[in-house]
Design a protein around this motif. Structure first.
Motif, PDB file in Angstrom:
ATOM      1  N   GLY A  59       0.820  -1.199   0.000  1.00 16.67           N
ATOM      2  CA  GLY A  59       0.000   0.000   0.000  1.00 16.67           C
ATOM      3  C   GLY A  59       0.857   1.252   0.000  1.00 16.67           C
ATOM      4  O   GLY A  59       1.954   1.264   0.553  1.00 16.67           O
ATOM      5  N   PHE A  60       0.337   2.272  -0.646  1.00 14.20           N
ATOM      6  CA  PHE A  60       1.054   3.548  -0.749  1.00 14.20           C
ATOM      7  C   PHE A  60       0.121   4.688  -0.368  1.00 14.20           C
ATOM      8  O   PHE A  60      -1.091   4.604  -0.531  1.00 14.20           O
ATOM      9  CB  PHE A  60       1.551   3.773  -2.183  1.00 14.20           C
ATOM     10  CG  PHE A  60       2.463   2.690  -2.680  1.00 14.20           C
ATOM     11  CD1 PHE A  60       3.817   2.712  -2.362  1.00 14.20           C
ATOM     12  CD2 PHE A  60       1.980   1.652  -3.451  1.00 14.20           C
ATOM     13  CE1 PHE A  60       4.669   1.710  -2.809  1.00 14.20           C
ATOM     14  CE2 PHE A  60       2.824   0.652  -3.904  1.00 14.20           C
ATOM     15  CZ  PHE A  60       4.169   0.684  -3.577  1.00 14.20           C
ATOM     16  N   GLU A  61       0.713   5.777   0.117  1.00 17.11           N
ATOM     17  CA  GLU A  61      -0.050   7.000   0.366  1.00 17.11           C
ATOM     18  C   GLU A  61      -0.507   7.567  -0.976  1.00 17.11           C
ATOM     19  O   GLU A  61       0.111   7.321  -2.017  1.00 17.11           O
ATOM     20  CB  GLU A  61       0.828   8.028   1.092  1.00 17.11           C
ATOM     21  CG  GLU A  61       1.316   7.586   2.458  1.00 17.11           C
ATOM     22  CD  GLU A  61       0.208   7.393   3.475  1.00 17.11           C
ATOM     23  OE1 GLU A  61      -0.845   8.071   3.360  1.00 17.11           O
ATOM     24  OE2 GLU A  61       0.381   6.563   4.380  1.00 17.11           O
ATOM     25  N   LYS A  62      -1.606   8.331  -0.954  1.00 18.16           N
ATOM     26  CA  LYS A  62      -2.059   8.978  -2.197  1.00 18.16           C
ATOM     27  C   LYS A  62      -0.918   9.803  -2.775  1.00 18.16           C
ATOM     28  O   LYS A  62      -0.186  10.464  -2.051  1.00 18.16           O
ATOM     29  CB  LYS A  62      -3.264   9.868  -1.907  1.00 18.16           C
ATOM     30  CG  LYS A  62      -4.521   9.081  -1.680  1.00 18.16           C
ATOM     31  CD  LYS A  62      -5.726   9.976  -1.537  1.00 18.16           C
ATOM     32  CE  LYS A  62      -6.942   9.083  -1.333  1.00 18.16           C
ATOM     33  NZ  LYS A  62      -8.135   9.855  -1.047  1.00 18.16           N
ATOM     34  N   GLY A  63      -0.794   9.743  -4.084  1.00 19.89           N
ATOM     35  CA  GLY A  63       0.293  10.455  -4.754  1.00 19.89           C
ATOM     36  C   GLY A  63       1.601   9.690  -4.746  1.00 19.89           C
ATOM     37  O   GLY A  63       2.592  10.150  -5.292  1.00 19.89           O
ATOM     38  N   TYR A  64       1.609   8.512  -4.099  1.00 22.37           N
ATOM     39  CA  TYR A  64       2.792   7.644  -4.056  1.00 22.37           C
ATOM     40  C   TYR A  64       4.015   8.364  -3.479  1.00 22.37           C
ATOM     41  O   TYR A  64       5.146   8.125  -3.886  1.00 22.37           O
ATOM     42  CB  TYR A  64       3.096   7.048  -5.441  1.00 22.37           C
ATOM     43  CG  TYR A  64       1.942   6.229  -5.971  1.00 22.37           C
ATOM     44  CD1 TYR A  64       1.835   4.885  -5.669  1.00 22.37           C
ATOM     45  CD2 TYR A  64       0.935   6.817  -6.724  1.00 22.37           C
ATOM     46  CE1 TYR A  64       0.755   4.132  -6.131  1.00 22.37           C
ATOM     47  CE2 TYR A  64      -0.139   6.081  -7.185  1.00 22.37           C
ATOM     48  CZ  TYR A  64      -0.232   4.731  -6.885  1.00 22.37           C
ATOM     49  OH  TYR A  64      -1.298   4.001  -7.323  1.00 22.37           O
ATOM     50  N   LEU A  65       3.773   9.235  -2.507  1.00 24.03           N
ATOM     51  CA  LEU A  65       4.867   9.995  -1.887  1.00 24.03           C
ATOM     52  C   LEU A  65       5.863   9.093  -1.180  1.00 24.03           C
ATOM     53  O   LEU A  65       7.025   9.447  -1.024  1.00 24.03           O
ATOM     54  CB  LEU A  65       4.297  11.009  -0.891  1.00 24.03           C
ATOM     55  CG  LEU A  65       3.327  12.029  -1.468  1.00 24.03           C
ATOM     56  CD1 LEU A  65       2.714  12.868  -0.358  1.00 24.03           C
ATOM     57  CD2 LEU A  65       4.022  12.913  -2.489  1.00 24.03           C
ATOM     58  N   ASP A  66       5.397   7.919  -0.731  1.00 27.77           N
ATOM     59  CA  ASP A  66       6.245   7.001   0.025  1.00 27.77           C
ATOM     60  C   ASP A  66       6.822   5.888  -0.848  1.00 27.77           C
ATOM     61  O   ASP A  66       7.478   4.989  -0.348  1.00 27.77           O
ATOM     62  CB  ASP A  66       5.469   6.401   1.197  1.00 27.77           C
ATOM     63  CG  ASP A  66       4.124   5.825   0.773  1.00 27.77           C
ATOM     64  OD1 ASP A  66       3.660   6.095  -0.359  1.00 27.77           O
ATOM     65  OD2 ASP A  66       3.524   5.097   1.578  1.00 27.77           O
ATOM     66  N   ALA A  67       6.593   5.926  -2.146  1.00 29.12           N
ATOM     67  CA  ALA A  67       7.112   4.903  -3.051  1.00 29.12           C
ATOM     68  C   ALA A  67       8.592   5.136  -3.315  1.00 29.12           C
ATOM     69  O   ALA A  67       9.029   6.274  -3.488  1.00 29.12           O
ATOM     70  CB  ALA A  67       6.340   4.915  -4.358  1.00 29.12           C
ATOM     71  N   ILE A  68       9.353   4.048  -3.339  1.00 31.05           N
ATOM     72  CA  ILE A  68      10.797   4.155  -3.501  1.00 31.05           C
ATOM     73  C   ILE A  68      11.273   3.574  -4.841  1.00 31.05           C
ATOM     74  O   ILE A  68      12.133   4.126  -5.490  1.00 31.05           O
ATOM     75  CB  ILE A  68      11.520   3.449  -2.335  1.00 31.05           C
ATOM     76  CG1 ILE A  68      11.178   4.159  -1.026  1.00 31.05           C
ATOM     77  CG2 ILE A  68      13.029   3.428  -2.550  1.00 31.05           C
ATOM     78  CD1 ILE A  68      11.582   3.397   0.213  1.00 31.05           C
ATOM     79  N   SER A  69      10.687   2.440  -5.245  1.00 32.53           N
ATOM     80  CA  SER A  69      11.143   1.752  -6.451  1.00 32.53           C
ATOM     81  C   SER A  69      11.029   2.642  -7.686  1.00 32.53           C
ATOM     82  O   SER A  69      10.087   3.417  -7.835  1.00 32.53           O
ATOM     83  CB  SER A  69      10.315   0.482  -6.675  1.00 32.53           C
ATOM     84  OG  SER A  69      10.669  -0.119  -7.909  1.00 32.53           O
ATOM     85  N   LYS A  70      11.990   2.501  -8.561  1.00 31.96           N
ATOM     86  CA  LYS A  70      11.995   3.247  -9.822  1.00 31.96           C
ATOM     87  C   LYS A  70      11.649   2.334 -11.012  1.00 31.96           C
ATOM     88  O   LYS A  70      11.734   2.754 -12.166  1.00 31.96           O
ATOM     89  CB  LYS A  70      13.387   3.863 -10.074  1.00 31.96           C
ATOM     90  CG  LYS A  70      13.909   4.712  -8.924  1.00 31.96           C
ATOM     91  CD  LYS A  70      13.100   5.984  -8.749  1.00 31.96           C
ATOM     92  CE  LYS A  70      13.710   6.883  -7.712  1.00 31.96           C
ATOM     93  NZ  LYS A  70      12.973   6.983  -6.482  1.00 31.96           N
TER      94      LYS A  70
END
Length: 194
Positions: A59-70
């Protein structure tokens, strides 16, 4: 030896026909394989023995602010607006919903140990064996088995409670790769020993 069941990524987004990923055919495969029913039966057996059941989702925060993978897999999820915390996709199907007392771990990577409290929780609860059910076999199940083994845990993979969109990948994992890091079993065989 105390065991814990880890149910990996069996969340609505991937395995429900209304999920943004599942609607593209994987939900039908999961239904045909009876993955939810088989995994729910294992979870019930663990609970009946007062053994821990752990649900892991992505799960990710809206806007994927916490996403790390590229990598492109994350770009694909972003394009669909998939796996947002608090939305339908990060929940679990009713037939496999967490019960009171079950732990839910939300991760932002393939590996459920990465940047979560999962390993600390398992150690604090004196768990020596993790038993894995989940999707996709070639991703989260593989990653969890490897990290669990590297962490000194015994690992069992319930191959009939796992699947990949390409079942050839699932078969290769279960036959050739996962046996290097775990014991691969079928759920009914494992439950006889539990």
């Amino acid at each position: 030896m105390k065991s814990a069941l880890l149910i990996l990524d069996m969340q609505n987004e991937l395995i429900d026909p209304n999920g943004k990923v599942g609607k593209n055919g994987f939900a039908k495969m999961v239904a045909d394989l009876k993955l939810v029913q088989k995994t729910a039966a294992v979870a019930d057996a663990f609970r009946a023995r007062n053994l821990p059941v752990v649900f892991v989702n992505v799960g990710f925060e809206k806007g994927y602010l916490d996403a790390i993978s590229k990598q492109s897999r994350l770009a694909h999820l972003k394009d669909m607006g998939a796996m947002i915390i608090g939305e339908f996709g990060t929940g679990f199907p009713d037939a496999l919903a967490p019960n009171e007392g079950d732990l839910v771990v939300t991760k932002r990577a393939v590996n459920p140990f990465h940047n979560t409290n999962l390993l600390n929780w398992l150690q604090a609860n004196k768990v020596e064996r993790i038993v894995l059910a989940g999707v996709y076999t070639h991703m989260v199940v593989d990653s969890t088995a490897r990290h669990g083994d590297d962490s000194g845990l015994f690992v069992t993979v319930l191959e009939d409670c796992c699947a990949s969109p390409d079942m050839d990948l699932h078969r290769i994992e279960c036959e050739k790769i996962l046996p290097l890091f775990s014991t691969v079993s079928r759920s009914e065989e494992f439950l006889k020993l539990l």
